[in-house]
Scaffold this active site. Structure first.
Site, PDB file in Angstrom:
ATOM      1  N   ASN A  80       0.829  -1.115   0.107  1.00 53.40           N
ATOM      2  CA  ASN A  80      -0.027  -0.066   0.009  1.00 53.40           C
ATOM      3  C   ASN A  80       0.791   1.116   0.001  1.00 53.40           C
ATOM      4  OD1 ASN A  80      -1.451  -2.176   2.319  1.00 53.40           O
ATOM      5  ND2 ASN A  80      -2.582  -1.519   0.391  1.00 53.40           N
ATOM      6  N   ILE A  87       1.257   6.980   0.325  1.00 57.29           N
ATOM      7  CA  ILE A  87       0.433   5.777   1.000  1.00 57.29           C
ATOM      8  C   ILE A  87      -1.032   5.778   0.618  1.00 57.29           C
ATOM      9  CG2 ILE A  87      -0.106   5.259   3.371  1.00 57.29           C
ATOM     10  CD1 ILE A  87       2.066   7.451   4.162  1.00 57.29           C
ATOM     11  N   CYS A  88      -1.370   4.482   0.466  1.00 58.14           N
ATOM     12  CA  CYS A  88      -2.821   4.411   0.230  1.00 58.14           C
ATOM     13  C   CYS A  88      -3.582   4.099   1.494  1.00 58.14           C
ATOM     14  CB  CYS A  88      -3.055   3.031  -0.798  1.00 58.14           C
ATOM     15  SG  CYS A  88      -4.668   2.812  -1.040  1.00 58.14           S
ATOM     16  N   LEU A  89      -4.175   4.944   1.947  1.00 58.25           N
ATOM     17  CA  LEU A  89      -4.936   5.153   3.440  1.00 58.25           C
ATOM     18  C   LEU A  89      -6.078   5.976   3.155  1.00 58.25           C
ATOM     19  CD1 LEU A  89      -4.243   3.682   5.968  1.00 58.25           C
ATOM     20  CD2 LEU A  89      -3.342   5.904   6.818  1.00 58.25           C
ATOM     21  N   LYS A  93      -7.415  10.372   2.590  1.00 60.67           N
ATOM     22  CA  LYS A  93      -8.277  10.924   1.308  1.00 60.67           C
ATOM     23  C   LYS A  93      -9.763  10.865   1.484  1.00 60.67           C
ATOM     24  CE  LYS A  93      -4.986   7.903  -1.092  1.00 60.67           C
ATOM     25  NZ  LYS A  93      -4.801   6.317  -1.262  1.00 60.67           N
TER      26      LYS A  93
END
Ligand SMILES: [Zn+2]
Ligand SMILES: [Zn+2]
Lengths: 152, 376
Positions: A80, A87-89, A93
């Site tokens: 992620n 960062i994919c969180l 978002k």
């Protein structure tokens, strides 16, 4: 530059200094109080254990209405987190809420290190390996931690 | 035992007679009452609008009750500060001791209600600005009993509306279409009442405490020491090739425009530093010499890290407990260096407008679009 800094940011900073989150250190830059130097220790039991990861965090003008911008600076092998350290969180978002804080964001990032989620990947090749050969992915993640993320 | 059950039933029936349906009876096997649950609000002569706080009181009755004291749990406190909760706990324990052997449930409810009545202003901080409510502050209660300064909530709602409007203007493929957003409470994400609108809320004065902004002490010694420690870590990791080289990655991979969006934040606000930075090398900034302090987090040297063949452990100890002033602090300025490079990239391209090369993604694509992740 300090003029007009919202009290909320000052208050968060003071609390981060006074009651640091275990395994996390966040300190504002001396010339820009909206820019934080962050270090997150790899959580115990994760492939990142033993590593110390440097991140940068920036509070945009609209903060806390907009989420902080955070990025890993230390290389990390994680499904992620992409090659640029992004960062994919969700809370960074569309799930951001002004009731969240720098503290909660960093805790979530720490949690993400403990629980990689290859089904919601940002780094596709890493996620792919994580799904088809988890033990190999974990081995690489450990190796990257040893190679890149040592604190001494 | 049977006699005790009867006594409990009697006490609860009396309670229900007084409080009508506000009391929920918890029952164990065979309908034996094991406790009660009551949502307690301040005594405001039934004026619900003036009830600004509430808490759910759960009283569990041991089989030996009333010869043994019940246990008390306070759930879902709204607008109640930890101090008040602690005070309720203390007074409840005291009351239980005084009433040992006698019915005490109603007394306990009174303890809670009295405390709420005495503290009938939200005493927890506003989750948006993190400041408490002063007597003169205007605040708004959501239907989920969360409190915000009206001004703060107004800003939040205005922001949500702006975002929704911006989203609507963006052409999106059908599969990405989102349902219209319901405004949610910033704290618990419950829907918030539709009557609340930003225009009205923003008529309220900003929270009092937030108005007088104070100076930020960036030269605090602890802070400077931490900054220095982090700069050292950054430098060490950089030496070992452990730091992501944005320039290199940028050249290696095709990036979508979201990279620029992402770094606008870093760049935009670092304009001042950008002007100080050198054109094409990381910013070399002398770090202020000061006594190094240990980081508040366990570094691998201290924790159970795999010992390395060299004397890393020793070096680490030197680094943290080193002699005062003994560190030569000439280093790359950690993150700011990179961020400044980025600032230059964006600022240089004309006030943050991405140049053509980088605008390979659809206009307006942003970070929350997972599909715009880096293409390898
Ligand atoms: Zn507020
Ligand atoms: Zn709520």
């Amino acid at each position: 530059m300090a003029a007009g800094l919202p009290r909320r940011i000052i208050k968060e900073t003071q609390r981060l200094m006074a009651e640091p989150v275990p395994g996390i250190s966040a300190v504002p830059d001396e010339t820009n109080a909206r820019y934080f130097h962050v270090v997150v220790a790899g959580p115990e039991g994760s492939p990142f254990e033993g590593g110390v990861f440097k991140l940068e965090l920036f509070l945009p003008e609209e903060y806390p209405m907009s989420a902080p911008k955070v990025r890993f600076m230390t290389k990390i092998y994680h499904p992620n987190i992409d090659k640029l350290g992004r960062i994919c969180l969700d809370i960074l978002k569309d799930k951001w809420s002004p009731a969240l804080q720098i503290r909660t964001v960093l805790l979530s990032i720490q949690a993400l290190l403990s629980a990689p989620n290859p089904d919601d990947p940002l780094a596709n090749d890493v996620a792919e390996l994580w799904k088809v050969n988890e033990s190999e992915a974990i081995r690489i993640a450990r190796e990257w931690t040893r190679t890149y993320a040592m604190g001494n | 035992m049977a006699a005790s059950n009867e006594a409990i039933t009697e006490e609860i029936e009396a309670l229900q007679a007084i409080m009508l349906d506000e009391v929920m009876v918890l029952q164990g096997d065979g309908g034996v009452p094991t406790g009660v649950e009551v949502v307690v609000v301040p005594a405001t002569a039934q004026n619900v609008k003036e009830q600004h706080v509430r808490v759910t009181l759960v009283i569990s009755l041991p089989p030996e009750y009333p010869d043994a004291s019940p246990s008390i749990t306070l759930r879902n406190p709204r607008g109640v500060d930890d101090d008040v909760l602690e005070k309720i706990h203390q007074e409840s324990r005291q009351r239980c001791e005084e009433y040992l052997g006698c019915p005490v449930i109603y007394e306990l409810i009174e303890v809670v209600r009295d405390n709420l009545t005495a503290n009938n202003t939200p005493s927890c901080p506003c989750a948006i600005c993190l400041y408490h409510f002063t007597d003169t502050d205007t605040f708004t209660k959501t239907q989920c009993f969360h409190y915000f300064h009206s001004y703060c909530l107004g800003r939040y709602i205005a922001n949500c509306e702006e975002e929704a409007a911006a989203e609507e203007e963006q052409p999106q493929p059908a599969w990405m279409a989102r349902e219209k957003k319901q405004l949610m409470c910033p704290v618990c994400r419950d829907p918030i009442q539709k009557e609340l609108n930003s225009e009205d809320l923003l008529l309220a004065a900003p929270p009092e405490e937030e108005e007088n902004t104070m100076e930020f002490r960036a030269d605090d010694p602890t802070l400077v020491a931490l900054q220095q420690k982090m700069a050292q870590l950054y430098l060490k990791q950089k030496e070992k090739g452990g730091i992501i080289d944005l320039e290199e990655e940028k050249n290696k991979f095709l990036l979508s425009s979201n990279r620029v969006d992402f770094y606008e934040g870093f760049g935009g606000s670092l304009e001042e530093e950008a002007s100080l930075s050198l054109p094409d090398s990381p910013v070399e900034a002398p770090w202020r010499t000061s006594r190094p302090l240990p980081l508040p987090l366990p570094l691998p040297g201290e924790a159970a890290a795999p010992p390395s063949p060299d004397t890393r452990g020793t070096r680490h100890r030197e680094a943290t407990a080193g002699s005062p002033g003994g560190t030569q602090t000439m280093g790359v300025m950690g993150g700011t260096g990179l961020a400044t490079e980025e600032a230059e990239a964006t600022v240089g391209a004309g006030g943050g407008v991405p140049d053509g090369e980088e605008r390979t993604g659809p206009p307006g694509s942003s970070l929350n679009t997972k599909s715009t992740a880096l293409q390898v």
